[in-house]
Scaffold this active site. Structure first.
Site, PDB file in Angstrom:
ATOM      1  N   THR A   1       0.870  -1.174   0.000  1.00 28.23           N
ATOM      2  CA  THR A   1       0.000   0.000   0.000  1.00 28.23           C
ATOM      3  C   THR A   1       0.906   1.223   0.000  1.00 28.23           C
ATOM      4  OG1 THR A   1      -1.871  -1.023   1.102  1.00 28.23           O
ATOM      5  CG2 THR A   1      -1.561   1.317   1.516  1.00 28.23           C
TER       6      THR A   1
ATOM      7  N   GLY B   1      -1.891  -1.563   6.559  1.00 30.73           N
ATOM      8  CA  GLY B   1      -1.999  -2.760   7.391  1.00 30.73           C
ATOM      9  C   GLY B   1      -3.333  -3.439   7.188  1.00 30.73           C
TER      10      GLY B   1
ATOM     11  N   GLY C   1      -6.696  -3.732   7.033  1.00 31.74           N
ATOM     12  CA  GLY C   1      -7.670  -2.643   6.974  1.00 31.74           C
ATOM     13  C   GLY C   1      -8.847  -2.741   7.909  1.00 31.74           C
TER      14      GLY C   1
ATOM     15  N   ARG D   1     -14.916  -6.023  -1.543  1.00 35.20           N
ATOM     16  CA  ARG D   1     -14.383  -5.624  -0.225  1.00 35.20           C
ATOM     17  C   ARG D   1     -13.666  -4.277  -0.348  1.00 35.20           C
ATOM     18  NH1 ARG D   1      -9.039  -4.260   1.851  1.00 35.20           N
ATOM     19  NH2 ARG D   1      -8.982  -4.771   4.053  1.00 35.20           N
TER      20      ARG D   1
HETATM   21  N1  ASP Z   1      -4.802  -1.259   4.510  1.00 38.11           N
HETATM   22  C1  ASP Z   1      -4.937  -1.894   3.239  1.00 38.11           C
HETATM   23  C2  ASP Z   1      -6.296  -2.534   3.165  1.00 38.11           C
HETATM   24  O1  ASP Z   1      -6.693  -3.174   4.113  1.00 38.11           O
HETATM   25  C3  ASP Z   1      -3.897  -2.922   2.955  1.00 38.11           C
HETATM   26  C4  ASP Z   1      -2.480  -2.580   3.345  1.00 38.11           C
HETATM   27  O2  ASP Z   1      -2.200  -1.494   3.798  1.00 38.11           O
HETATM   28  O3  ASP Z   1      -1.603  -3.442   3.157  1.00 38.11           O
HETATM   29  O4  ASP Z   1      -6.924  -2.473   2.157  1.00 38.11           O
END
Ligand code: ASP
Length: 334
Positions: A202, A254, A256, A230
């Site tokens: 991300t 992270g 989410g 989603r």
């Molecule tokens: N936060 C993002 C999500 O859940 C994924 C990530 O940051 O790795 O879509």
């Protein structure tokens, strides 16, 4: 006679001051402080998994993203422009889980989320689950500035982006061989990817510009093998992204669902505003205490109105970097 002396002295003084300017003696650099912080995702493999060459590739793109944003901030551009420019560089790179190179959902398709927020006006824009907009962060920006809404999803967001003249691509543009391989492997194994197989990706940026304005933005392909439709925290204002000139600008990465349930980005701002916590205290508390206790993997980048930065994470890695008006530039992976 006295007059002539006076004229000669004035002439000499003027000459001296010109000489001083030419040699830099009198040059005053009047740059207000600015800061740019970026993230390229939390999670991912432990140190030693990537080859030094691979790590170098990541560092190179992170530096390009910092330079793109810094060029704007240095020239008194806005934090919103800098955030968008830095994120576009990472969206265009196949290395990150945003734009080109995004992860695939359970059906092997890409669905992209992005958001941006202006700390001066508290205006915000976001798009979710889009499949044809080359740079989702720019679509989020247009939602903020050219519509009366905050969040557009799916076909509606794509129609709007097209009307705005943004670049539209075939969904296949986003799918890289590497992501396809990862997806096929995870389907054959019918298992959740192991820690060392999880790749960070991300992307996000937060900035303080010379006018003292804060901005934040985040862009992602979400979680690998996510259910179709989603939507994660990244396009949700207050969860994955938040900016307020009174407090700070935040971009999270992270798992989410945890970041949404804990309204992480706004929580950080609120802890500063209502509890008087410092940026670092509040950021550490959320990531390494509150979320960690719940099993919420991830991290965040943040900058406050005074230019202090925080980049906490509770995973093995979080790709991150910053650059500021004092000429400091730093990129860290673990
Ligand atoms: N936060 C993002 C999500 O859940 C994924 C990530 O940051 O790795 O879509």
């Amino acid at each position: 006679m006295k007059r002539i002396h006076l004229l000669i002295i004035l002439f000499l003084l003027a000459g001296l001051s010109l000489w001083g300017q030419n040699t830099g003696m009198e040059t005053v650099v009047s740059m207000n402080p600015w800061v740019l912080v970026i993230q390229g995702g939390a999670g991912g493999p432990p140190q030693g998994t990537y080859t030094p060459e691979k790590e170098m590739e990541y560092r190179k793109v992170l530096e390009q993203a910092l330079q793109a944003g810094a060029a704007i901030l240095r020239n008194e551009g806005s934090s919103v422009d800098a955030v968008e420019a830095a994120i576009r560089v990472m969206e265009d790179s196949p290395l990150f889980n945003a734009g080109k190179g995004a992860v695939l959902d359970e059906d092997g398709k890409v669905g992209l989320d992005a958001s941006i927020m202006d700390g001066k006006t508290l205006m915000a824009g976001a798009v979710a689950d889009v499949t044809t907009i080359k740079n989702p962060i720019s679509a989020a920006r247009r939602v903020m500035t050219n519509s009366s809404h905050v969040l557009l999803v799916d076909g509606g967001a794509e129609k709007f982006a097209k009307e705005q003249g943004l670049e539209i691509v075939d969904p296949s543009y986003f799918i890289t061989d590497q992501r396809l391989k990862d997806w096929q492997k995870s389907h054959e194994q019918k298992a959740v990817p192991k820690q060392e197989e999880k790749k960070p990706g991300t992307v996000g940026a937060v900035a303080l510009d010379q006018a003292g304005n804060l901005a934040a933005g985040t862009s992602t392909g979400g979680m690998m093998n996510k259910k179709q439709g989603r939507v994660g925290d990244s396009p949700i204002i207050g969860a994955g992204t938040y900016a307020n000139n009174n407090t700070c600008a935040v971009s999270a990465t992270g798992h989410g669902e945890f970041f949404m349930r804990n309204v992480v980005a706004y929580d950080l701002s609120a802890l500063m505003e209502y509890k008087g916590m410092s940026l670092q205290q509040a950021a550490d508390y959320i990531i390494t205490d509150k979320l960690k206790k719940q099993g919420g993997d991830g991290g965040l980048i943040a900058v406050d109105k005074n230019g202090n930065i925080a980049m906490p994470f509770n995973t093995q890695a979080m790709f991150r970097g910053y650059m500021n008006s004092q000429g400091q530039i730093e990129i860290q992976l673990y």
